[in-house]
Design a protein around this motif. Sequence first.
Motif, mmCIF file in Angstrom:
data_model
loop_
_atom_site.group_PDB
_atom_site.id
_atom_site.type_symbol
_atom_site.label_atom_id
_atom_site.label_comp_id
_atom_site.label_asym_id
_atom_site.label_seq_id
_atom_site.Cartn_x
_atom_site.Cartn_y
_atom_site.Cartn_z
ATOM 1 N N MET A 119 0.847 -1.193 0.000
ATOM 2 C CA MET A 119 0.000 0.000 0.000
ATOM 3 C C MET A 119 0.889 1.252 0.000
ATOM 4 O O MET A 119 1.787 1.375 0.827
ATOM 5 N N PRO A 120 0.688 2.160 -0.946
ATOM 6 C CA PRO A 120 1.536 3.359 -1.021
ATOM 7 C C PRO A 120 1.347 4.267 0.207
ATOM 8 O O PRO A 120 0.268 4.316 0.790
ATOM 9 N N ARG A 121 2.420 4.955 0.566
ATOM 10 C CA ARG A 121 2.351 5.860 1.712
ATOM 11 C C ARG A 121 1.544 7.108 1.360
ATOM 12 O O ARG A 121 1.580 7.586 0.231
ATOM 13 N N SER A 122 0.869 7.645 2.355
ATOM 14 C CA SER A 122 0.098 8.867 2.148
ATOM 15 C C SER A 122 1.031 10.072 2.194
ATOM 16 O O SER A 122 2.191 9.984 2.619
ATOM 17 N N LYS A 123 0.520 11.215 1.780
ATOM 18 C CA LYS A 123 1.289 12.458 1.810
ATOM 19 C C LYS A 123 1.716 12.789 3.248
ATOM 20 O O LYS A 123 2.843 13.245 3.481
ATOM 21 N N GLU A 124 0.813 12.518 4.193
ATOM 22 C CA GLU A 124 1.113 12.787 5.604
ATOM 23 C C GLU A 124 2.238 11.892 6.109
ATOM 24 O O GLU A 124 3.100 12.325 6.880
ATOM 25 N N GLN A 125 2.249 10.623 5.675
ATOM 26 C CA GLN A 125 3.301 9.697 6.094
ATOM 27 C C GLN A 125 4.660 10.113 5.539
ATOM 28 O O GLN A 125 5.676 10.033 6.225
ATOM 29 N N PHE A 126 4.661 10.568 4.263
ATOM 30 C CA PHE A 126 5.909 11.050 3.672
ATOM 31 C C PHE A 126 6.445 12.265 4.429
ATOM 32 O O PHE A 126 7.644 12.383 4.684
ATOM 33 N N GLU A 127 5.533 13.169 4.804
ATOM 34 C CA GLU A 127 5.936 14.371 5.529
ATOM 35 C C GLU A 127 6.467 14.012 6.913
ATOM 36 O O GLU A 127 7.439 14.605 7.394
ATOM 37 N N GLU A 128 5.846 13.017 7.544
ATOM 38 C CA GLU A 128 6.296 12.558 8.855
ATOM 39 C C GLU A 128 7.698 11.963 8.766
ATOM 40 O O GLU A 128 8.556 12.222 9.609
ATOM 41 N N MET A 129 7.945 11.172 7.723
ATOM 42 C CA MET A 129 9.267 10.585 7.514
ATOM 43 C C MET A 129 10.307 11.673 7.228
ATOM 44 O O MET A 129 11.433 11.624 7.731
ATOM 45 N N ARG A 130 9.909 12.638 6.426
ATOM 46 C CA ARG A 130 10.811 13.745 6.082
ATOM 47 C C ARG A 130 11.205 14.528 7.336
ATOM 48 O O ARG A 130 12.376 14.831 7.544
ATOM 49 N N ASN A 131 10.223 14.819 8.188
ATOM 50 C CA ASN A 131 10.494 15.558 9.420
ATOM 51 C C ASN A 131 11.376 14.766 10.377
ATOM 52 O O ASN A 131 12.247 15.327 11.051
ATOM 53 N N ALA A 132 11.138 13.454 10.430
ATOM 54 C CA ALA A 132 11.943 12.597 11.301
ATOM 55 C C ALA A 132 13.406 12.581 10.833
ATOM 56 O O ALA A 132 14.330 12.623 11.649
ATOM 57 N N THR A 133 13.601 12.541 9.516
ATOM 58 C CA THR A 133 14.953 12.550 8.959
ATOM 59 C C THR A 133 15.651 13.875 9.258
ATOM 60 O O THR A 133 16.815 13.902 9.674
ATOM 61 N N GLY B 264 22.823 8.544 10.924
ATOM 62 C CA GLY B 264 22.365 7.231 10.474
ATOM 63 C C GLY B 264 21.600 7.285 9.164
ATOM 64 O O GLY B 264 20.675 6.490 8.935
ATOM 65 N N VAL B 265 21.978 8.245 8.298
ATOM 66 C CA VAL B 265 21.326 8.356 6.987
ATOM 67 C C VAL B 265 22.405 8.337 5.910
ATOM 68 O O VAL B 265 23.583 8.570 6.185
ATOM 69 N N SER B 266 21.996 8.064 4.684
ATOM 70 C CA SER B 266 22.951 8.085 3.577
ATOM 71 C C SER B 266 23.300 9.524 3.241
ATOM 72 O O SER B 266 22.501 10.442 3.480
ATOM 73 N N ILE B 267 24.465 9.718 2.653
ATOM 74 C CA ILE B 267 24.862 11.075 2.296
ATOM 75 C C ILE B 267 23.954 11.621 1.186
ATOM 76 O O ILE B 267 23.674 12.826 1.132
ATOM 77 N N GLY B 268 23.451 10.735 0.355
ATOM 78 C CA GLY B 268 22.519 11.157 -0.692
ATOM 79 C C GLY B 268 21.231 11.704 -0.106
ATOM 80 O O GLY B 268 20.695 12.710 -0.585
ATOM 81 N N LEU B 269 20.734 11.024 0.932
ATOM 82 C CA LEU B 269 19.512 11.488 1.588
ATOM 83 C C LEU B 269 19.758 12.826 2.277
ATOM 84 O O LEU B 269 18.898 13.716 2.228
ATOM 85 N N LEU B 270 20.923 12.972 2.894
ATOM 86 C CA LEU B 270 21.231 14.254 3.537
ATOM 87 C C LEU B 270 21.236 15.384 2.502
ATOM 88 O O LEU B 270 20.681 16.457 2.747
ATOM 89 N N TYR B 271 21.844 15.117 1.328
ATOM 90 C CA TYR B 271 21.897 16.146 0.288
ATOM 91 C C TYR B 271 20.523 16.471 -0.298
ATOM 92 O O TYR B 271 20.335 17.552 -0.865
ATOM 93 N N ARG B 272 19.584 15.551 -0.167
ATOM 94 C CA ARG B 272 18.223 15.864 -0.623
ATOM 95 C C ARG B 272 17.564 16.895 0.279
ATOM 96 O O ARG B 272 16.659 17.615 -0.141
#
Length: 203
Positions: free
Chosen positions: A1-15, A45-53
Motif C-alpha cells: 500500500m503506497p504511503r500517504s502524503k502525511e506519512q511522507f511528511e512525517e518521515m521527512r520531518n523525522a529525517t 544514520g542516513v545516507s549522504i545522498g539522503l542528507l543532500y536531498r
Amino acid sequence: MPRSKEQFEEMRNATRKKIHSAAMQLFAHQGFGLTNVQDIADTAGVSIGLLYRHYKTKDQLFNELVAYAVEGLKRNITFFESDQSPRMLLAQFVDEVYTDMINGEELAHLLILINQSLLAGAATASEHYEEILQVNAKLLDSTAELIRKGQQLGEFYSGDAQEMASLFYASIQGLAQMKVLLKSNFTMPSPSLLTAFLLKERK
C-alpha cells in the motif's frame, strides 16, 4: 500500500530531526570547520545522498540551525517583556534551563552553536550574523530591565542590572561548554545557586 502524503511528511520531518541533532552535536564538539557532511550523515544514520536531498551544503544546514536558535532567543525576549512578576519570570526561565541541561544536550549545543556563529563572523553565518548580534543585545537589555523591575520591587539584590545580566548569561554559556566537555562528569548547579546573586530569599 503506497504511503500517504502525511506519512511522507512525517518521515521527512523525522529525517531532518536526526540530521539536526547530529549536526548540532558535531558542530558543538568539533567545530564547524572540522565537521564534514559525511560525518553528519554517519552520525545521523542516513545516507549522504539522503542528507543532500534535504541540504545542499553544510553552510545551509548550519544557517538553519542558527535560525532555529535565534527564534528561541526571540521567544525569551518576549517572555521577559511580559507583565508578570520579575521573580517568577526569572525563576521559571532558570528552571527550564536546568531541566533542559540535565535531560539532554540540545540546549548546550544550541548555545555553543550561537557562540560559534558569532566568533566565526559572517564567514559561516552570513545570513544571520547581524541578526544574532541584535537579538543577543536585545536579550541582554530585556533581562537587565527585568532585573531593574525586580530591584524596584525588592525581589532582586541591588547592583548594576546590565552587569548582573551579563554575568547571568556568561554563567549559562559557560555551563553549556562544561557540559559538552565533561560529558557524564558534568554536574548542573541547582536553580537556586544559579540565581543566588540575583534573587533575594523570601522572608
